[in-house]
Scaffold this motif. Structure first.
Motif, mmCIF file in Angstrom:
data_model
loop_
_atom_site.group_PDB
_atom_site.id
_atom_site.type_symbol
_atom_site.label_atom_id
_atom_site.label_comp_id
_atom_site.label_asym_id
_atom_site.label_seq_id
_atom_site.Cartn_x
_atom_site.Cartn_y
_atom_site.Cartn_z
ATOM 1 N N UNK A 172 -33.336 -16.637 -45.143
ATOM 2 C CA UNK A 172 -34.714 -16.356 -44.808
ATOM 3 C C UNK A 172 -35.664 -17.234 -45.632
ATOM 4 N N UNK A 173 -35.294 -17.456 -46.886
ATOM 5 C CA UNK A 173 -36.109 -18.295 -47.758
ATOM 6 C C UNK A 173 -36.133 -19.737 -47.256
ATOM 7 N N UNK A 174 -34.985 -20.207 -46.716
ATOM 8 C CA UNK A 174 -34.925 -21.566 -46.177
ATOM 9 C C UNK A 174 -35.879 -21.731 -45.008
ATOM 10 N N UNK A 175 -35.890 -20.719 -44.153
ATOM 11 C CA UNK A 175 -36.792 -20.747 -43.003
ATOM 12 C C UNK A 175 -38.246 -20.751 -43.455
ATOM 13 N N UNK A 176 -38.546 -19.930 -44.440
ATOM 14 C CA UNK A 176 -39.911 -19.845 -44.945
ATOM 15 C C UNK A 176 -40.343 -21.175 -45.571
ATOM 16 N N UNK A 177 -39.475 -21.803 -46.350
ATOM 17 C CA UNK A 177 -39.828 -23.079 -46.981
ATOM 18 C C UNK A 177 -39.958 -24.190 -45.934
ATOM 19 N N UNK A 178 -39.097 -24.149 -44.911
ATOM 20 C CA UNK A 178 -39.191 -25.143 -43.836
ATOM 21 C C UNK A 178 -40.506 -24.994 -43.087
ATOM 22 N N UNK A 179 -40.921 -23.756 -42.841
ATOM 23 C CA UNK A 179 -42.197 -23.510 -42.147
ATOM 24 C C UNK A 179 -43.379 -23.987 -42.998
#
Length: 162
Positions: A1-8
């Protein structure tokens, strides 16, 4: 979830940078484009006979296009010839760049073909667009005539049945 948030977040930062760059370009206005055009225009010796002949060719082709607007078959031939001229512009540019000393005062024919695109392909594309628009108007007129004839025919058939 953190990866998705940082990518966004990274994506949003990139988009913000793009918007800032675009707005900065809009604020500068059309001045750089105008300056480039003026520089291009002044770099050309317009009194060279082959350039005057090229401009005359485009004027004659435009007049031929305008005066033959009722002849759809001839217009289609002109359309195909104009597009063929644009298609072969790269080969034409290569040929002219190899032989420019025999007809021009300077080498206008760069490897990217900017000059030939502006003075050969550009007018041919404008003429092709005019022919295309004229053809579309002609087709619309024919469709209207066909539909009117169809409605008259249906009305006659309906009268005969009553």
């Amino acid at each position: 979830m953190e990866d998705l948030k940082s990518a966004m977040e990274e994506h949003m930062e990139q988009m913000a940078d793009l918007v800032q760059k675009f707005s900065a370009e809009l604020r500068t206005g059309l001045r750089p484009a105008y300056d480039n055009f003026v520089g291009f225009f002044h770099a050309i010796d317009w009194k060279e006979p082959w350039l005057m002949g090229l401009m005359g060719f485009h004027v004659v082709l435009l007049l031929l296009t305008i005066f033959s607007r009722k002849n759809v078959n001839f217009q289609m031939c002109l359309f195909l010839l104009a597009l063929a001229g644009v298609y072969f512009a790269e080969n034409f540019n290569r040929l002219l760049s190899e032989n420019w000393k025999s007809f021009a005062g300077q080498n206008y024919f760069d490897p990217s073909g900017v000059f030939l695109s502006a003075l050969w392909s550009g007018p041919l594309l404008v003429i092709a667009i005019l022919i295309l628009v004229n053809t579309l108007f002609s087709l619309c007129y024919l469709i209207v005539r066909w539909k009117k004839a169809e409605l008259r025919h249906r009305a006659r058939v309906a009268r005969k049945q009553d």
